[in-house]
Design a protein around this motif. Structure first.
Motif, PDB file in Angstrom:
ATOM      1  N   PRO A 268       0.817  -1.226   0.000  1.00 48.06           N
ATOM      2  CA  PRO A 268       0.000   0.000   0.000  1.00 48.06           C
ATOM      3  C   PRO A 268       0.849   1.274   0.000  1.00 48.06           C
ATOM      4  CG  PRO A 268      -0.893  -1.568   1.569  1.00 48.06           C
ATOM      5  CD  PRO A 268       0.441  -2.111   1.114  1.00 48.06           C
ATOM      6  N   SER A 269       1.983   1.249   0.696  1.00 42.47           N
ATOM      7  CA  SER A 269       2.872   2.400   0.724  1.00 42.47           C
ATOM      8  C   SER A 269       3.421   2.680  -0.675  1.00 42.47           C
ATOM      9  CB  SER A 269       4.012   2.138   1.711  1.00 42.47           C
ATOM     10  OG  SER A 269       4.922   3.189   1.718  1.00 42.47           O
ATOM     11  N   TYR A 270       3.857   1.639  -1.343  1.00 39.66           N
ATOM     12  CA  TYR A 270       4.358   1.769  -2.727  1.00 39.66           C
ATOM     13  C   TYR A 270       3.238   2.248  -3.651  1.00 39.66           C
ATOM     14  CZ  TYR A 270       5.818   0.014  -7.358  1.00 39.66           C
ATOM     15  OH  TYR A 270       6.093  -0.126  -8.689  1.00 39.66           O
ATOM     16  N   TYR A 271       2.050   1.675  -3.506  1.00 41.10           N
ATOM     17  CA  TYR A 271       0.917   2.061  -4.352  1.00 41.10           C
ATOM     18  C   TYR A 271       0.611   3.561  -4.212  1.00 41.10           C
ATOM     19  CZ  TYR A 271      -3.796   2.416  -6.208  1.00 41.10           C
ATOM     20  OH  TYR A 271      -4.901   2.816  -6.921  1.00 41.10           O
ATOM     21  N   ARG A 272       0.614   4.064  -2.959  1.00 38.66           N
ATOM     22  CA  ARG A 272       0.336   5.496  -2.729  1.00 38.66           C
ATOM     23  C   ARG A 272       1.315   6.395  -3.479  1.00 38.66           C
ATOM     24  NH1 ARG A 272      -0.777   3.618   2.372  1.00 38.66           N
ATOM     25  NH2 ARG A 272       1.295   4.123   3.153  1.00 38.66           N
ATOM     26  N   CYS A 273       2.515   5.886  -3.726  1.00 38.92           N
ATOM     27  CA  CYS A 273       3.526   6.683  -4.439  1.00 38.92           C
ATOM     28  C   CYS A 273       3.316   6.684  -5.947  1.00 38.92           C
ATOM     29  CB  CYS A 273       4.922   6.159  -4.112  1.00 38.92           C
ATOM     30  SG  CYS A 273       5.410   6.476  -2.398  1.00 38.92           S
ATOM     31  N   THR A 274       2.333   5.914  -6.441  1.00 35.93           N
ATOM     32  CA  THR A 274       2.095   5.824  -7.884  1.00 35.93           C
ATOM     33  C   THR A 274       0.773   6.462  -8.312  1.00 35.93           C
ATOM     34  OG1 THR A 274       1.008   3.649  -7.761  1.00 35.93           O
ATOM     35  CG2 THR A 274       3.414   3.663  -7.991  1.00 35.93           C
ATOM     36  N   ILE A 275       0.083   7.086  -7.357  1.00 39.47           N
ATOM     37  CA  ILE A 275      -1.193   7.740  -7.671  1.00 39.47           C
ATOM     38  C   ILE A 275      -1.134   9.192  -7.192  1.00 39.47           C
ATOM     39  CG2 ILE A 275      -2.537   5.593  -7.606  1.00 39.47           C
ATOM     40  CD1 ILE A 275      -3.481   6.408  -4.781  1.00 39.47           C
ATOM     41  N   PRO A 276      -2.009  10.053  -7.736  1.00 44.87           N
ATOM     42  CA  PRO A 276      -2.016  11.455  -7.291  1.00 44.87           C
ATOM     43  C   PRO A 276      -2.295  11.542  -5.797  1.00 44.87           C
ATOM     44  CG  PRO A 276      -3.289  11.190  -9.299  1.00 44.87           C
ATOM     45  CD  PRO A 276      -2.948   9.800  -8.809  1.00 44.87           C
ATOM     46  N   PRO A 277      -1.679  12.473  -5.148  1.00 41.49           N
ATOM     47  CA  PRO A 277      -0.787  13.514  -5.647  1.00 41.49           C
ATOM     48  C   PRO A 277       0.691  13.111  -5.672  1.00 41.49           C
ATOM     49  CG  PRO A 277      -1.247  13.957  -3.354  1.00 41.49           C
ATOM     50  CD  PRO A 277      -2.021  12.701  -3.729  1.00 41.49           C
ATOM     51  N   LEU A 278       1.054  11.976  -5.028  1.00 45.78           N
ATOM     52  CA  LEU A 278       2.473  11.630  -4.920  1.00 45.78           C
ATOM     53  C   LEU A 278       3.123  11.252  -6.247  1.00 45.78           C
ATOM     54  CD1 LEU A 278       2.960   9.682  -1.557  1.00 45.78           C
ATOM     55  CD2 LEU A 278       3.915  11.877  -2.244  1.00 45.78           C
ATOM     56  N   ASP A 279       2.350  10.774  -7.220  1.00 45.89           N
ATOM     57  CA  ASP A 279       2.969  10.348  -8.478  1.00 45.89           C
ATOM     58  C   ASP A 279       3.723  11.484  -9.152  1.00 45.89           C
ATOM     59  OD1 ASP A 279       0.643  11.704  -9.198  1.00 45.89           O
ATOM     60  OD2 ASP A 279       0.111  10.295 -10.787  1.00 45.89           O
ATOM     61  N   GLU A 280       3.245  12.715  -8.966  1.00 46.87           N
ATOM     62  CA  GLU A 280       3.943  13.866  -9.562  1.00 46.87           C
ATOM     63  C   GLU A 280       5.299  14.098  -8.883  1.00 46.87           C
ATOM     64  OE1 GLU A 280       3.231  15.693 -12.237  1.00 46.87           O
ATOM     65  OE2 GLU A 280       1.481  14.409 -12.585  1.00 46.87           O
ATOM     66  N   VAL A 281       5.396  13.740  -7.613  1.00 41.32           N
ATOM     67  CA  VAL A 281       6.651  13.905  -6.875  1.00 41.32           C
ATOM     68  C   VAL A 281       7.601  12.755  -7.180  1.00 41.32           C
ATOM     69  CG1 VAL A 281       7.675  14.057  -4.563  1.00 41.32           C
ATOM     70  CG2 VAL A 281       5.473  15.153  -5.022  1.00 41.32           C
ATOM     71  N   THR A 282       7.078  11.524  -7.172  1.00 46.14           N
ATOM     72  CA  THR A 282       7.936  10.343  -7.347  1.00 46.14           C
ATOM     73  C   THR A 282       8.306  10.090  -8.798  1.00 46.14           C
ATOM     74  OG1 THR A 282       6.081   8.797  -7.594  1.00 46.14           O
ATOM     75  CG2 THR A 282       6.885   9.216  -5.340  1.00 46.14           C
ATOM     76  N   GLY A 283       7.424  10.470  -9.723  1.00 44.98           N
ATOM     77  CA  GLY A 283       7.658  10.152 -11.130  1.00 44.98           C
ATOM     78  C   GLY A 283       7.245   8.740 -11.483  1.00 44.98           C
ATOM     79  N   PHE A 284       6.598   8.043 -10.550  1.00 43.35           N
ATOM     80  CA  PHE A 284       6.084   6.686 -10.792  1.00 43.35           C
ATOM     81  C   PHE A 284       4.589   6.817 -11.050  1.00 43.35           C
ATOM     82  CE2 PHE A 284      10.079   5.675  -9.060  1.00 43.35           C
ATOM     83  CZ  PHE A 284      10.350   4.338  -9.253  1.00 43.35           C
ATOM     84  N   TYR A 285       4.164   6.523 -12.260  1.00 42.90           N
ATOM     85  CA  TYR A 285       2.767   6.722 -12.641  1.00 42.90           C
ATOM     86  C   TYR A 285       1.991   5.416 -12.789  1.00 42.90           C
ATOM     87  CZ  TYR A 285       4.565  11.361 -13.442  1.00 42.90           C
ATOM     88  OH  TYR A 285       5.164  12.574 -13.261  1.00 42.90           O
ATOM     89  N   ASP A 286       2.690   4.305 -12.732  1.00 47.73           N
ATOM     90  CA  ASP A 286       2.045   3.006 -12.871  1.00 47.73           C
ATOM     91  C   ASP A 286       2.426   2.122 -11.700  1.00 47.73           C
ATOM     92  OD1 ASP A 286       0.862   3.436 -15.521  1.00 47.73           O
ATOM     93  OD2 ASP A 286       2.957   3.472 -16.197  1.00 47.73           O
ATOM     94  N   PHE A 287       1.423   1.512 -11.089  1.00 50.16           N
ATOM     95  CA  PHE A 287       1.686   0.555 -10.020  1.00 50.16           C
ATOM     96  C   PHE A 287       2.032  -0.781 -10.664  1.00 50.16           C
ATOM     97  CE2 PHE A 287       0.019  -2.825  -7.202  1.00 50.16           C
ATOM     98  CZ  PHE A 287       0.911  -2.655  -6.164  1.00 50.16           C
ATOM     99  N   MET A 288       3.245  -1.245 -10.415  1.00 50.33           N
ATOM    100  CA  MET A 288       3.690  -2.516 -10.976  1.00 50.33           C
ATOM    101  C   MET A 288       4.143  -3.421  -9.830  1.00 50.33           C
ATOM    102  SD  MET A 288       5.678  -1.056 -14.317  1.00 50.33           S
ATOM    103  CE  MET A 288       5.864  -2.674 -15.050  1.00 50.33           C
TER     104      MET A 288
END
Length: 174
Positions: free
Chosen positions: A29-49
């Motif tokens: 879940p922590s990784y997933y949160r980094c791949t969706i808005p708003p964090l995806d813009e910060v991390t640069g990860f746009y797809d949950f893999m």
């Protein structure tokens, strides 16, 4: 043969490996949160893999290191005579990281244990790797330490913000 890394065995032999593990119920879940808005813009990860979580790769490296006897047979924090945790897992087997027949401890740190008892786990870890423990290791409240942390995690913006903005490792409140 069977080395899952691109690093030659002769170089791998120069390291004392530590495996920091975190249960998937917390890490995914922590990784997933980094791949969706708003964090995806910060991390640069746009797809949950899910395949990028690294569980398979970590297990393959661990199994390989064990097969070539770079880790084990002793288990850090366990009594070598009966396989049980000594002092609730907060001390090593007294061998400064060297197990039976001179083999290196299997050094695994569970993130939940670390968060529940940072001083005990870090003290056991130090004993396992053969360095002197100091409670000051759990504090980094100075400009130089913060600069080093920010530089080290620069590549991973958005993933470690809580750690970067912290100043010490203390037991979590449940």
């Amino acid at each position: 043969p069977n080395n899952p890394t691109v690093v030659p065995e002769a170089i791998l032999e120069q390291f004392h490996f530590t495996f920091l593990i975190r249960h998937p119920r917390s890490s995914i879940p922590s990784y997933y949160r980094c791949t969706i808005p708003p964090l995806d813009e910060v991390t640069g990860f746009y797809d949950f893999m899910p395949s990028e979580a690294g569980y398979d790769e970590l297990r393959r490296v661990f199994d390989y290191l064990k097969s070539v006897e770079q880790v084990g047979p002793a288990i850090a924090g366990q009594d070598s005579t009966n396989g049980t945790n000594s002092t609730n897992g907060h001390t090593s087997n007294g061998t400064n990281g060297v197990g039976k027949k001179g083999k290196v401890d299997i050094c695994v740190v569970d993130a939940d244990d670390l968060l529940d008892n940072p001083s005990g786990i870090i003290e056991a870890y130090c004993k396992s790797v053969g360095i002197e423990y100091s409670p000051e290791m759990l504090k980094w409240d100075n400009e130089e330490d913060h600069r080093c942390a920010k530089e080290a995690f620069e590549k991973w913006k958005g993933f470690h913000e809580d750690a970067i903005h912290s100043s010490e490792l203390k037991p979590r409140l449940h």
